[in-house]
Each structure stands twice: as structure tokens, then as C-alpha cells.
Design an enzyme around this catalytic site. Structure first.
Site, PDB file in Angstrom:
ATOM      1  N   ASN A 482       0.967  -1.231   0.099  1.00  0.00           N
ATOM      2  CA  ASN A 482      -0.021  -0.021  -0.263  1.00  0.00           C
ATOM      3  C   ASN A 482       0.986   1.279   0.112  1.00  0.00           C
ATOM      4  OD1 ASN A 482      -1.720   2.060   0.689  1.00  0.00           O
ATOM      5  ND2 ASN A 482      -3.034   0.658   1.633  1.00  0.00           N
ATOM      6  N   ASP A 483       1.088   1.598  -1.190  1.00  0.00           N
ATOM      7  CA  ASP A 483       2.033   2.992  -1.353  1.00  0.00           C
ATOM      8  C   ASP A 483       1.616   4.015  -0.493  1.00  0.00           C
ATOM      9  OD1 ASP A 483       4.055   2.565  -3.344  1.00  0.00           O
ATOM     10  OD2 ASP A 483       2.371   2.326  -4.864  1.00  0.00           O
ATOM     11  N   CYS A 484       0.470   3.939  -0.166  1.00  0.00           N
ATOM     12  CA  CYS A 484       0.011   5.340   0.657  1.00  0.00           C
ATOM     13  C   CYS A 484      -0.135   5.238   2.315  1.00  0.00           C
ATOM     14  CB  CYS A 484      -1.246   5.472   0.145  1.00  0.00           C
ATOM     15  SG  CYS A 484      -1.643   5.715  -1.776  1.00  0.00           S
ATOM     16  N   ASN A 486       2.064   5.534   4.734  1.00  0.00           N
ATOM     17  CA  ASN A 486       3.402   6.073   4.928  1.00  0.00           C
ATOM     18  C   ASN A 486       3.518   6.537   6.217  1.00  0.00           C
ATOM     19  OD1 ASN A 486       2.097   7.877   2.184  1.00  0.00           O
ATOM     20  ND2 ASN A 486       3.343   6.173   1.844  1.00  0.00           N
TER      21      ASN A 486
END
Ligand code: BGC
Ligand code: NOJ
Length: 811
Positions: A482-484, A486
Site C-alpha cells: 500500500n504505497d499510501c 506512509n
């Protein structure tokens, strides 16, 4: 509502109106030369790399959507029109676009003239061919004109959009007979040019956009076409284009056919010129001479169709479900090939100048592609591994042309290393080719530090072993799948890239998703160790896997589902303790796929929670409840309005994980229900709501919290393609390649019925008949291989056979 229909016999989707909700596109090209083409002839072309070797221009974010393409204008008296409707948008008497496998066809008619186009990239040549057939359907003689049109991009698509102070002075072309040569920067550091040619003498040409259009006209009203005459201008700077004028007289019923070729030519540095200032055209002539006639065109087209038929034959199902047949036999496999080629670089949502090849994306794309062309998968694994760092971490992306890691985005996505194991294991299970494991592969493209690929896998695995946090769970780094998410970013200012901002890793934030991956792919790595005879490494790996399972069970379980992560303060993410974002899809799918919780019932509980809390009629959402506020400690995920993208959208990529997880606990009905919800063919009827192409998957469908629930975005380039093909072919239909041979273990809905699969595996064709007389969801009671009953699910591989007949009876 629908805007067309599937023509399965021809493997085409037929679009019957140009006014689709969004441009519906197709891809031409199989290896190096690619074109994106929409149902109104929009799109662009590049060689190998959509950023660095862009041949034609596209206008992003324009007020008229889908502006620029390879257009043909017809001038018939005072009417000018295009067979694909755009850009003149003259109402047509009839219109049809057929997107096929590696080609597109258009047929438009106006005032008794019919124009049909077929366009494709032939196997093995860097050229796009278009056959244009113009027919007079009326009773009177017609005198009309045909104009071609492409606008050149000055090669580097990024610079081309930004650096006008230089670029408006550098455009250069040559014209000889019916061929227009685009040679910007060829005098200096480039050794390549482009050509646009037609197989007939022309009545005029244009290479200056301003001359073609008139300075203030758009592409819908080109002054030269309206005037019926091109001015034969040789462009110098500004905006070079290529346009041919062909004057045509047609008797009633008569047809004329023209073959256009848009090609890419590279010359050796010491053989660039014919004479000073004149480019060496030998290779261009050789290329163009191959496609001079309609027959040449038709033969090359037939070769393309054969190529695809042979590929798609490698996995073929006949069942009573036409949607499954169509998606499995045609569109899903085709999309897998396209995602393999493009990664996430060039689509109508990826500009081709942003992202190159994603490390994790390409490794996952392999899963859906490897059975089609294993040789290219092998090469890709080596390319990807060559960008890995010596400590096992990895560049998140690399550029397809240079094959070098992209330092703008860098590394620190801590799931990346494990995907290399996933891809390599899939390749070896498919091919049995263990020689790849012994191949010497560089780190960060430095051959002096090369090791075997097997050592790369070890370092991938060990990167997780040595990067654990306070709960003995893997550190998340910049983000995991999940790149988001963070968790170390803490970005407070607009414009900062969430993915690159903040420390690449904090010592606290952990990912339960990576923990699940570690179990799944750790075991696959252990199996490779065993295969290679390294039992001590196998034992070490399995004991690390056991430790991880214990950590998941202790701190990764929330009571009814798996926790998603721990943030930088060691607070739970994706837990009932949270106000928002209480449950996430990813760890439920990945942990169950890894087998965690199957014995103690947690897997079933987790999947029941998914159904209760995340399900919608359009698919399973990524999390709930959606984040309504921006959380500094969570990053980009909370930046999206509720219901979109990673903030509670239906992220199609991980729907198959849930479906696979359901097959792991034997619930075929539910696995298939999840499969159907996002399956393009099943939802063709709601194309007006869904809006993207009904023949391919999109990355995301807006979730229940969104204003436009059910609306999709980012079609084509998504890991959904590979994972769905993995799901349907290996888990639901149950034909799974193992290191020892094909395993047959379907998990279908009770009423799915009997079905037959043809599967080419390691060069052997398996004809597999699956019977389900008692309507069970899982379980093979008997497996007959060439008439002999065998124990278990795995057909032992026997290379001496060409064909193997298998009958499996479920019970
Ligand atoms: C997007 C993600 C995407 C990532 C790629 C983010 O901004 O929201 O969906 O995976 O960029 O780098
Ligand atoms: C799209 C990216 O390409 C992929 O790598 C990522 O896993 C998903 N978005 C989820 O963020």
C-alpha cells in the site's frame, strides 16, 4: 447500459458509439514498439520507453479529452470527417471500433463513403501499420481527399512538454517521395529517427503543424484540410508533424486501399548519414519495403493473429459460464501481457513520463504472464534483480530503456524484496528451469559485486529478518504494498511526495502485511532451497517463518481480523481500537493466503469480517471506516477523500487475494462471488456507472463512501490483471503449477458444473476434465492421469509425453 458487445469468436470488443463514457483504449505491439489507441483513434506511440523515446505527442489534461492521435481526415465536398469521429467530431452515418488482441479496427461512414482502418504492430518490426480502405457505397462517382496526420514528439516526452525555450527551435524533418522523416536531434546525440510513409504517390505533404492547422485552429478544423490542399512545407523548429494528401476518385462501388507505416529506425553512430545533412535511409527503406502492398499487410496481420492464438492456447477453459470463458481465454490473459510490457508506465492514467517499471509491480505482473512467454519472464527477473541493492533492499522502480534503478524514488518500500522471491518461484514452478538460480546477477547494475540469483533471494529474505520492529514484525519503511500507508513520512506541506518524504525507514512502524508475505514467500523460498539441496538453509528459513507466524498470532491478531500495521508511535493501524480505518483488506488476504490462521479458525473469522465490513456490490473495499481527516502519522492514505483510491476505495488488486484466501478455506461460492464483482465481463451492463473499458480491469472502483460509488479509474495497468488470472486459473479452477508438476485442486461454486481445461505446461499439453457430480465446492476425490488413478493432487511431470489426459472428480 452498454456501449458495445463482446465478439468472442473474433476475440474482439466491438464499440458501437464513439461517445463512450471515457476513451476506451487498446495496446498495439508485443515487445519493443508500442501504441496506445483509443476508440476514436487517439493515443500515442513510443519505442521501448514511453518517456525517453516517445514518437508521437499526446495532450494530457486537455479540455477536449483524448486529444491527439493518428488521425485520418476525409474531405468530401465541404464536409470533413474522421472514421474514428475525433477530432472533427462530424456526426457519422455509422461507426464501429473493434479492439482486438494486438490490433484495432475502425469503420466509419459518411455520405456514401465508408472508411475502414485496421491498425497493428507486426511481430518483430518497429513499425505500426494501418490499412485504410475507402469505399464508395453510393450510386455516383466521388472525388474525395484523404489526409493522414501525426504530430511528432521530440523524443523525450517529459522535456517535450516543458522545455519550449529550446524545443521550439530544434524540430527537423526530411521528405522524400511519400515518406516523411522526423529527425530532430539526429544531428547531435541521437542515432534514431522516425518515418511516416504510405505505399502510394501523394498529392502533397505537410510537416509544419501551423501550416496544417492554421495558427489558431484546433485539430478539428485544420485549415489545410478545409482548403483541400497541403502546402509541402518543410518544418524548421516549432511543431513538426507528418501529413500526407491523397486525392481519390471512386466509381460507384469502388474501393481503394492504402497502407501507412509509422516506423522507428536506429543507425550505427558511424553510419548515420547518406551525405552531409541527409540521413541514411537504408534501414528505413528495408523496413518500408516489407509492407508495400495489401498482401504484405494481410500476411503480417495473419502472423500476428497466429502468434496470439498460439499464446492464448496455453490456457483454455470450456465451461458453462461464458464470462469466465471469455475473460480467462481472451481478455484477462491479454491484459496480463500488456501489464507485463508496460508495468505502470503508459496508459490513459499513467503518462509514461512518471513511473517506469515498478519492482513490485513487475514481479507481480510475472505471475499472470509467465505461462505465456517464460523466456521473457526469465529476462525480466534478471533485469529486476539487477537493480537490487547488496543489502537485499531494492530500487522501487527502474527505467525500461536503461534498465537502471530510478534514484528519484529510491528504495525503502520494504515489501519489494519479497516480491522477487514471488516472481522467481512462479517462474521455476512454471518452467522447472533452476539454472536461473545459478545465474550471476549484479547489484545496482554493478557486475563486480554480482552473486547468483539464489543469493539475491537469500538477501531479499534476510532483509526482512534483519529489519524487524518492537513486535518482531517487519518494519514497513516508506510503505509496503500500500504505497499510501506512509508511517514514517509525517508530511505537513503540500507538494511533498509522500513516497519520498521523511526517513526511508523508522525503527518502530511495522507491517503485518509484510509479515504475511514473509510467511508465504519465505516458504516458497524454502522450497527452492530444498530443491537446490540446501537443507540447512531450508531449515533456517522455516524456523524464521515460524517465528513470524508466532509474531502475527501474538501482535498481528485483533480478535476478529488481522491488524494492518503499527505506526511510528507503536499504535495499531487497522484495529477495532482505531476510530477510523479499523479493518484493512490486505493482511486478511495475505495472511490467509500464507496459511496463517487456517488451523485455529482465525482465517475464517478474518474473512467473515471482510464480508461483514468491507463488502459492497461493486467489490471489496480496501478499508473501513474511511478516513475523514488527514492523519499526519498515516500519510497519503488519509489524503484521499473517503471512498477513493487507498482510502476505502475498492482497490481491485487485492480483491483476488480475498478470493484466493476463500479458496484456501474451501469456500468456493464466496470465492467466486468476490471474483464476479469486479470481473469486467460480468459488469459490462453497468458500463455507464463503471465507465472504464468493459474488457479489462481497472485499478480502482470508488467505494461506498464516495460520491460516485461504482465508478472505476485507472484502467489497464494494474496488478489486478495478474492476480485475477492467478486466482481464477490456479485457485478457483485450481490448476496450480508446483515445483513437481501441475496440481489439480479446484474450488468452485457448487453449481459451477463440469469444465474442461487445456493447459500447456513445460511443453506438455494437459487436457483436464473436471467433474463435480455432487456439487461440492472443493476436494478432488479421484484423479485419473492417462487412465491411471494417482494419489494426491499433483500430476508428476513427465517430459517424455506430449499430451496428458486427466480426469478429476470433485467430491
Ligand atoms: C498513488 C498510488 C500509487 C503510487 C505510485 C500514489 O500517489 O496514490 O496508488 O501506487 O502513487 O507511486
Ligand atoms: C499502485 C502501485 O502501482 C502498486 O505498486 C501499489 O501496490 C498499489 N498502487 C497500492 O498502493
Amino acid at each position: 447500459m452498454k456501449y458495445g458487445f463482446f465478439d468472442d469468436n473474433n476475440k474482439e470488443y466491438v464499440i458501437t458509439t464513439p461517445k463512450t463514457p471515457l476513451p476506451w483504449i487498446n495496446y498495439l505491439g508485443c515487445t519493443d514498439f508500442f501504441t496506445l489507441i483509443s476508440n476514436t483513434c487517439g493515443g500515442y506511440t513510443f519505442y521501448k520507453d514511453a518517456k525517453l523515446l516517445r514518437m508521437t505527442r499526446y495532450r494530457y489534461n486537455d479540455t477536449t479529452p483524448d486529444t491527439n492521435g493518428k488521425y485520418f481526415y476525409i474531405k468530401d465536398g465541404d464536409t470533413i470527417w474522421n472514421p474514428g469521429w475525433q477530432p472533427t467530431k462530424t456526426e457519422l452515418d455509422s461507426y464501429e471500433c473493434r479492439h482486438g488482441i494486438g490490433y484495432s479496427k475502425f469503420c466509419g461512414a459518411k455520405n456514401d463513403i465508408e472508411a475502414s482502418l485496421i491498425t497493428f504492430v507486426p511481430i518483430g518490426d518497429p513499425v505500426e501499420l494501418t490499412k485504410v480502405t475507402i469505399t464508395n457505397k453510393g450510386a455516383n462517382k466521388k472525388e474525395i481527399q484523404l489526409f493522414s496526420y501525426v504530430e511528432w514528439c521530440l523524443w523525450n516526452a517529459d522535456d517535450d512538454m516543458k522545455n519550449y525555450q529550446r524545443n521550439l527551435s530544434i524540430g527537423e524533418v526530411e521528405v522524400l517521395d511519400s515518406t516523411i522523416y522526423h529527425k530532430t536531434e539526429y544531428r547531435e546525440r541521437r542515432n534514431h529517427y522516425a518515418v511516416y510513409s504510405v505505399n502510394t504517390p501523394i498529392n502533397g505533404f505537410e510537416t509544419s503543424r501551423d501550416e496544417f492547422r492554421g495558427a489558431y485552429n484546433g485539430p478539428d478544423k485544420p485549415a489545410a484540410v478545409l482548403a483541400g490542399k497541403l502546402n509541402n512545407t518543410i518544418a524548421s523548429g516549432w511543431y513538426p508533424i507528418a501529413s500526407h494528401q491523397i486525392d481519390i476518385v471512386l466509381a460507384p462501388g469502388e474501393s481503394k486501399t492504402f497502407v501507412f507505416a509509422l516506423g522507428y529506425i536506429e543507425n550505427p553512430d558511424d553510419d548515420k548519414w547518406e551525405k552531409p545533412g541527409v540521413i541514411n535511409k537504408t534501414k528505413a527503406n528495408t523496413l518500408l519495403s516489407k509492407y508495400q502492398t495489401s498482401e504484405d499487410f494481410d500476411n503480417a496481420f495473419a502472423a500476428l493473429c497466429d502468434y496470439w492464438d498460439n499464446l492464448l492456447r496455453k490456457f483454455h477453459i470450456e465451461s458453462k459460464d461464458e464470462h469466465v470463458n471469455r475473460m480467462v481465454n481472451i481478455w484477462n490473459q491479454y491484459q496480463c501481457m500488456v501489464t507485463f510490457n508496460m508495468s505502470r508506465s503508459a496508459s490513459y492514467y499513467e503518462t509514461g513520463i512518471g513511473r517506469g517499471m515498478g519492482f513490485r509491480d513487475s514481479c507481480q505482473d510475472l505471475l499472470g504472464f509467465v505461462h505465456l512467454i517464460p523466456d521473457r519472464a526469465r529476462e525480466r527477473i534478471i533485469d529486476i534483480a539487477s537493480t537490487q541493492f547488496q543489502d537485499g533492499s531494492a530500487y522501487h522502480q527502474y527505467q525500461p530503456l536503461t534498465k537502471k534503478g530510478n534514484s528519484d524514488i529510491g528504495s525503502g518500500f520494504n515489501d519489494d524484496p519479497l516480491w522477487l522471491i514471488a516472481g522467481t518461484s512462479a517462474y521455476i514452478r512454471e518452467t522447472g528451469d533452476t539454472s536461473i538460480l545459478k545465474k550471476m546477477v549484479p547489484y545496482d547494475n554493478d557486475m563486480s559485486v554480482a552473486t547468483t540469483l539464489m543469493e539475491h533471494l537469500k538477501r531479499s529474505f534476510d532483509y526482512i529478518v534483519t529489519h524487524k520492529g518492537p513486535h518482531d514484525l517487519p518494519l514497513i519503511g516508506r510503505a509496503d504494498w500500500n504505497d499510501c500507508l506512509n508511517l514514517n513520512c509525517f508530511s505537513e506541506h503540500p507538494g511533498e511526495s509522500f513516497q519520498c518524504f521523511g526517513p526511508s525507514e523508522g525503527p518502530v512502524a511495522e507491517s503485518v502485511f509484510i509479515a504475511g508475505m514473509f510467511v508465504k514467500y519465505g516458504r516458497e523460498y524454502a522450497a527452492l532451497c530444498k530443491l537446490m539441496g540446501d537443507s540447512s538453509e531450508e531449515a533456517r528459513v522455516l524456523s524464521e517463518v515460524d517465528k513470524m507466524i508466532a509474531a502475527i498470532e501474538k501482535d498481528g491478531w485483533d480478535g476478529e481480523w488481522f491488524v494492518r500495521a503499527y505506526d511510528a508511535y507503536s499504535h495499531k493501524v487497522g484495529s477495532k481500537e482505531c476510530d477510523e480505518g479499523q479493518i484493512y483488506i490486505e493482511p486478511q488476504g495475505m495472511c490467509v493466503m500464507a496459511g496463517v490462521g487456517i488451523e485455529n479458525g482465525n482465517a475464517e473469522k478474518a474473512l467473515n469480517s471482510v464480508k461483514d465490513k468491507l463488502d459492497t456490490k461493486y467489490g471489496v473495499m480496501i478499508l473501513q471506516p474511511a478516513y475523514t481527516k488527514y492523519h499526519l502519522e498515516l500519510g497519503e492514505i488519509t489524503s484521499y477523500p473517503p471512498g477513493y483510491k487507498e482510502n476505502a476505495g475498492i482497490f481491485c488488486h487485492n480483491n483476488p487475494w480475498i478470493s484466493i484466501a476463500e479458496t484456501c478455506i474451501g469456500r468456493g461460492n464466496r470465492a467466486f462471488e468476490v471474483y464476479k464483482k469486479t470481473c469486467p465481463s460480468y459488469i459490462e451492463d453497468i458500463s455507464d456507472i463503471h465507465r472504464t473499458e468493459p474488457y479489462v480491469y481497472s485499478q480502482m472502483v470508488a467505494g461506498a463512501d464516495a460520491k460516485f460509488h461504482g465508478e472505476a479509474k485507472n484502467s489497464w495497468l494494474t496488478g489486478t490483471a495478474a492476480w485475477t488470472f492467478t486466482n481464477i486459473s490456479q485457485y478457483i479452477l485450481g490448476i496450480y503449477p508446483t515445483l513437481d508438476g501441475l496440481s489439480v485442486n479446484p474450488c468452485t461454486p457448487a453449481d459451477f458444473g463440469d469444465f474442461n481445461i487445456t493447459r500447456v505446461y513445460r511443453g506438455v499439453t494437459y487436457n483436464i476434465e473436471i467433474k463435480n457430480p455432487n456439487k461440492v465446492q472443493k476436494g478432488v476425490a479421484s484423479l485419473l492421469v492417462d487412465g491411471k488413478e494417482i494419489k494426491g493432487n499433483i500430476i508428476p511431470f513427465d517430459s517424455s509425453k506430449k499430451v496428458v489426459n486427466v480426469t478429476a472428480t470433485m467430491n
